[in-house]
Write a protein that holds these residues in place. Structure first.
Motif, PDB file in Angstrom:
ATOM      1  N   VAL A   1       2.721  21.560  17.382  1.00 34.09           N
ATOM      2  CA  VAL A   1       1.310  21.190  17.513  1.00 34.09           C
ATOM      3  C   VAL A   1       0.985  20.897  18.973  1.00 34.09           C
ATOM      4  O   VAL A   1      -0.076  21.265  19.469  1.00 34.09           O
ATOM      5  CB  VAL A   1       0.985  19.984  16.598  1.00 34.09           C
ATOM      6  N   MET A   2       1.895  20.268  19.683  1.00 32.84           N
ATOM      7  CA  MET A   2       1.675  19.952  21.095  1.00 32.84           C
ATOM      8  C   MET A   2       1.755  21.206  21.963  1.00 32.84           C
ATOM      9  O   MET A   2       1.201  21.235  23.062  1.00 32.84           O
ATOM     10  CB  MET A   2       2.700  18.906  21.552  1.00 32.84           C
TER      11      MET A   2
ATOM     12  N   PHE B   1      -0.504  20.299  33.912  1.00 32.01           N
ATOM     13  CA  PHE B   1      -0.722  20.186  32.468  1.00 32.01           C
ATOM     14  C   PHE B   1       0.448  20.804  31.708  1.00 32.01           C
ATOM     15  O   PHE B   1       0.953  20.214  30.751  1.00 32.01           O
ATOM     16  CB  PHE B   1      -2.029  20.878  32.066  1.00 32.01           C
ATOM     17  N   TYR B   2       0.880  21.984  32.133  1.00 30.52           N
ATOM     18  CA  TYR B   2       2.003  22.632  31.442  1.00 30.52           C
ATOM     19  C   TYR B   2       3.238  21.736  31.469  1.00 30.52           C
ATOM     20  O   TYR B   2       3.907  21.553  30.453  1.00 30.52           O
ATOM     21  CB  TYR B   2       2.333  23.990  32.065  1.00 30.52           C
ATOM     22  N   ALA B   3       3.536  21.179  32.635  1.00 30.70           N
ATOM     23  CA  ALA B   3       4.723  20.326  32.761  1.00 30.70           C
ATOM     24  C   ALA B   3       4.611  19.095  31.860  1.00 30.70           C
ATOM     25  O   ALA B   3       5.567  18.743  31.155  1.00 30.70           O
ATOM     26  CB  ALA B   3       4.913  19.908  34.216  1.00 30.70           C
ATOM     27  N   VAL B   4       3.473  18.450  31.864  1.00 29.58           N
ATOM     28  CA  VAL B   4       3.295  17.227  31.076  1.00 29.58           C
ATOM     29  C   VAL B   4       3.279  17.539  29.587  1.00 29.58           C
ATOM     30  O   VAL B   4       3.940  16.860  28.786  1.00 29.58           O
ATOM     31  CB  VAL B   4       2.005  16.492  31.511  1.00 29.58           C
ATOM     32  N   ALA B   5       2.538  18.563  29.198  1.00 29.72           N
ATOM     33  CA  ALA B   5       2.455  18.902  27.767  1.00 29.72           C
ATOM     34  C   ALA B   5       3.809  19.353  27.230  1.00 29.72           C
ATOM     35  O   ALA B   5       4.200  18.980  26.115  1.00 29.72           O
ATOM     36  CB  ALA B   5       1.393  19.977  27.537  1.00 29.72           C
ATOM     37  N   LEU B   6       4.545  20.136  28.012  1.00 25.90           N
ATOM     38  CA  LEU B   6       5.888  20.544  27.578  1.00 25.90           C
ATOM     39  C   LEU B   6       6.823  19.346  27.505  1.00 25.90           C
ATOM     40  O   LEU B   6       7.649  19.247  26.589  1.00 25.90           O
ATOM     41  CB  LEU B   6       6.450  21.625  28.514  1.00 25.90           C
ATOM     42  N   SER B   7       6.681  18.424  28.451  1.00 24.18           N
ATOM     43  CA  SER B   7       7.497  17.200  28.407  1.00 24.18           C
ATOM     44  C   SER B   7       7.204  16.415  27.139  1.00 24.18           C
ATOM     45  O   SER B   7       8.128  15.955  26.451  1.00 24.18           O
ATOM     46  CB  SER B   7       7.210  16.328  29.629  1.00 24.18           C
ATOM     47  N   LEU B   8       5.940  16.253  26.820  1.00 22.00           N
ATOM     48  CA  LEU B   8       5.575  15.520  25.607  1.00 22.00           C
ATOM     49  C   LEU B   8       6.116  16.218  24.362  1.00 22.00           C
ATOM     50  O   LEU B   8       6.603  15.566  23.442  1.00 22.00           O
ATOM     51  CB  LEU B   8       4.061  15.338  25.522  1.00 22.00           C
ATOM     52  N   ALA B   9       6.034  17.544  24.352  1.00 22.92           N
ATOM     53  CA  ALA B   9       6.561  18.292  23.203  1.00 22.92           C
ATOM     54  C   ALA B   9       8.067  18.077  23.076  1.00 22.92           C
ATOM     55  O   ALA B   9       8.578  17.845  21.975  1.00 22.92           O
ATOM     56  CB  ALA B   9       6.239  19.784  23.341  1.00 22.92           C
ATOM     57  N   LEU B  10       8.792  18.117  24.203  1.00 24.98           N
ATOM     58  CA  LEU B  10      10.244  17.887  24.171  1.00 24.98           C
ATOM     59  C   LEU B  10      10.586  16.465  23.750  1.00 24.98           C
ATOM     60  O   LEU B  10      11.612  16.235  23.107  1.00 24.98           O
ATOM     61  CB  LEU B  10      10.861  18.181  25.541  1.00 24.98           C
ATOM     62  N   LEU B  11       9.714  15.544  24.110  1.00 25.54           N
ATOM     63  CA  LEU B  11       9.927  14.151  23.728  1.00 25.54           C
ATOM     64  C   LEU B  11       9.540  13.884  22.269  1.00 25.54           C
ATOM     65  O   LEU B  11       9.751  12.797  21.756  1.00 25.54           O
ATOM     66  CB  LEU B  11       9.110  13.226  24.642  1.00 25.54           C
ATOM     67  N   GLY B  12       8.952  14.893  21.640  1.00 29.55           N
ATOM     68  CA  GLY B  12       8.540  14.743  20.247  1.00 29.55           C
ATOM     69  C   GLY B  12       7.218  14.014  20.085  1.00 29.55           C
ATOM     70  O   GLY B  12       6.880  13.562  18.996  1.00 29.55           O
ATOM     71  N   ASP B  13       6.453  13.901  21.174  1.00 28.23           N
ATOM     72  CA  ASP B  13       5.150  13.233  21.096  1.00 28.23           C
ATOM     73  C   ASP B  13       4.078  14.253  20.755  1.00 28.23           C
ATOM     74  O   ASP B  13       3.581  14.977  21.614  1.00 28.23           O
ATOM     75  CB  ASP B  13       4.806  12.534  22.405  1.00 28.23           C
ATOM     76  N   ALA B  14       3.752  14.313  19.483  1.00 27.78           N
ATOM     77  CA  ALA B  14       2.632  15.136  19.027  1.00 27.78           C
ATOM     78  C   ALA B  14       1.663  14.230  18.288  1.00 27.78           C
ATOM     79  O   ALA B  14       1.055  14.614  17.300  1.00 27.78           O
ATOM     80  CB  ALA B  14       3.125  16.271  18.145  1.00 27.78           C
ATOM     81  N   THR B  15       1.527  13.013  18.821  1.00 28.75           N
ATOM     82  CA  THR B  15       0.600  12.063  18.212  1.00 28.75           C
ATOM     83  C   THR B  15      -0.825  12.579  18.391  1.00 28.75           C
ATOM     84  O   THR B  15      -1.093  13.386  19.289  1.00 28.75           O
ATOM     85  CB  THR B  15       0.736  10.677  18.864  1.00 28.75           C
ATOM     86  N   SER B  16      -1.707  12.100  17.559  1.00 27.01           N
ATOM     87  CA  SER B  16      -3.087  12.584  17.641  1.00 27.01           C
ATOM     88  C   SER B  16      -3.686  12.315  19.024  1.00 27.01           C
ATOM     89  O   SER B  16      -4.423  13.145  19.552  1.00 27.01           O
ATOM     90  CB  SER B  16      -3.950  11.973  16.537  1.00 27.01           C
ATOM     91  N   GLY B  17      -3.338  11.172  19.629  1.00 25.01           N
ATOM     92  CA  GLY B  17      -3.869  10.872  20.963  1.00 25.01           C
ATOM     93  C   GLY B  17      -3.468  11.915  21.993  1.00 25.01           C
ATOM     94  O   GLY B  17      -4.302  12.403  22.761  1.00 25.01           O
ATOM     95  N   SER B  18      -2.203  12.285  22.012  1.00 24.65           N
ATOM     96  CA  SER B  18      -1.726  13.281  22.978  1.00 24.65           C
ATOM     97  C   SER B  18      -2.297  14.663  22.683  1.00 24.65           C
ATOM     98  O   SER B  18      -2.715  15.386  23.593  1.00 24.65           O
ATOM     99  CB  SER B  18      -0.195  13.336  22.975  1.00 24.65           C
ATOM    100  N   VAL B  19      -2.324  15.022  21.426  1.00 24.83           N
ATOM    101  CA  VAL B  19      -2.838  16.354  21.061  1.00 24.83           C
ATOM    102  C   VAL B  19      -4.328  16.458  21.373  1.00 24.83           C
ATOM    103  O   VAL B  19      -4.790  17.474  21.907  1.00 24.83           O
ATOM    104  CB  VAL B  19      -2.539  16.662  19.571  1.00 24.83           C
ATOM    105  N   ILE B  20      -5.082  15.413  21.082  1.00 24.65           N
ATOM    106  CA  ILE B  20      -6.522  15.429  21.384  1.00 24.65           C
ATOM    107  C   ILE B  20      -6.753  15.528  22.890  1.00 24.65           C
ATOM    108  O   ILE B  20      -7.596  16.304  23.353  1.00 24.65           O
ATOM    109  CB  ILE B  20      -7.216  14.186  20.787  1.00 24.65           C
ATOM    110  N   LEU B  21      -5.994  14.752  23.669  1.00 23.52           N
ATOM    111  CA  LEU B  21      -6.119  14.841  25.128  1.00 23.52           C
ATOM    112  C   LEU B  21      -5.785  16.250  25.627  1.00 23.52           C
ATOM    113  O   LEU B  21      -6.475  16.786  26.497  1.00 23.52           O
ATOM    114  CB  LEU B  21      -5.207  13.819  25.806  1.00 23.52           C
ATOM    115  N   ALA B  22      -4.733  16.839  25.083  1.00 22.06           N
ATOM    116  CA  ALA B  22      -4.322  18.181  25.518  1.00 22.06           C
ATOM    117  C   ALA B  22      -5.402  19.214  25.194  1.00 22.06           C
ATOM    118  O   ALA B  22      -5.759  20.030  26.044  1.00 22.06           O
ATOM    119  CB  ALA B  22      -2.996  18.564  24.873  1.00 22.06           C
ATOM    120  N   TRP B  23      -5.923  19.165  23.965  1.00 16.76           N
ATOM    121  CA  TRP B  23      -6.972  20.119  23.593  1.00 16.76           C
ATOM    122  C   TRP B  23      -8.255  19.872  24.377  1.00 16.76           C
ATOM    123  O   TRP B  23      -8.945  20.828  24.762  1.00 16.76           O
ATOM    124  CB  TRP B  23      -7.235  20.079  22.093  1.00 16.76           C
ATOM    125  N   ALA B  24      -8.575  18.627  24.638  1.00 20.67           N
ATOM    126  CA  ALA B  24      -9.768  18.319  25.434  1.00 20.67           C
ATOM    127  C   ALA B  24      -9.607  18.872  26.852  1.00 20.67           C
ATOM    128  O   ALA B  24     -10.563  19.421  27.427  1.00 20.67           O
ATOM    129  CB  ALA B  24     -10.019  16.813  25.452  1.00 20.67           C
TER     130      ALA B  24
END
Length: 141
Positions: free
Chosen positions: A6-7, A74-97
């Motif tokens: 999702v992330m 953005f790519y570096a941060v979003a990929l880091s979050l995905a690797l960290l398993g952070d696909a919380t709604s807050g992170s996903v909403i920020l990424a899509w926004a």
């Protein structure tokens, strides 16, 4: 679909959008070069050649280049979050926004290009990216 997938969706979406801008750039640039009978001389710096094109044509290329600036963070941060398993709604909403604002920024720059509005879109997307980066920092530190 896993949580980290999702992330990754906004990451892939922004890459796809970059290809849309790449296509739009060439669909406008090549006909403009042909209409102007511009000679592509390898002895002339590419920027000098492209500056001969009308501004409305150059705007697409300018935006395409901009998609390789802040979005790389953005790519570096979003990929880091995905690797960290952070696909919380807050992170996903920020990424899509962030992706949504970059798309709006692209369309605006490629068509209207009023600098004050474009800067506001850029600044807002940068704040979203900062928030996403803070979330990543909180996860790793």
């Amino acid at each position: 679909m896993t949580m980290s997938t999702v992330m990754l969706q906004p990451v892939v979406a922004l890459v796809l959008w970059t290809f849309v801008m790449w296509l739009w750039m060439y669909v406008t640039r090549i006909p403009a070069i042909q209409r102007m009978n511009l000679k592509l001389d390898p002895q002339v710096p590419p920027r000098e050649l492209m500056n001969q094109l009308p501004a409305r044509v150059r705007w697409k290329a300018d935006n395409y280049n901009h998609l390789f600036e802040m979005p790389t963070l953005f790519y570096a941060v979003a990929l880091s979050l995905a690797l960290l398993g952070d696909a919380t709604s807050g992170s996903v909403i920020l990424a899509w926004a962030y992706v949504g604002l970059r798309v709006v920024h692209s369309v605006f720059q490629a068509t209207v290009n009023k600098i004050e509005v474009r800067f506001a879109l850029f600044a807002l997307s940068s704040l979203l990216l900062l928030a996403l980066t803070v979330r990543a920092a909180m996860a790793v530190f």
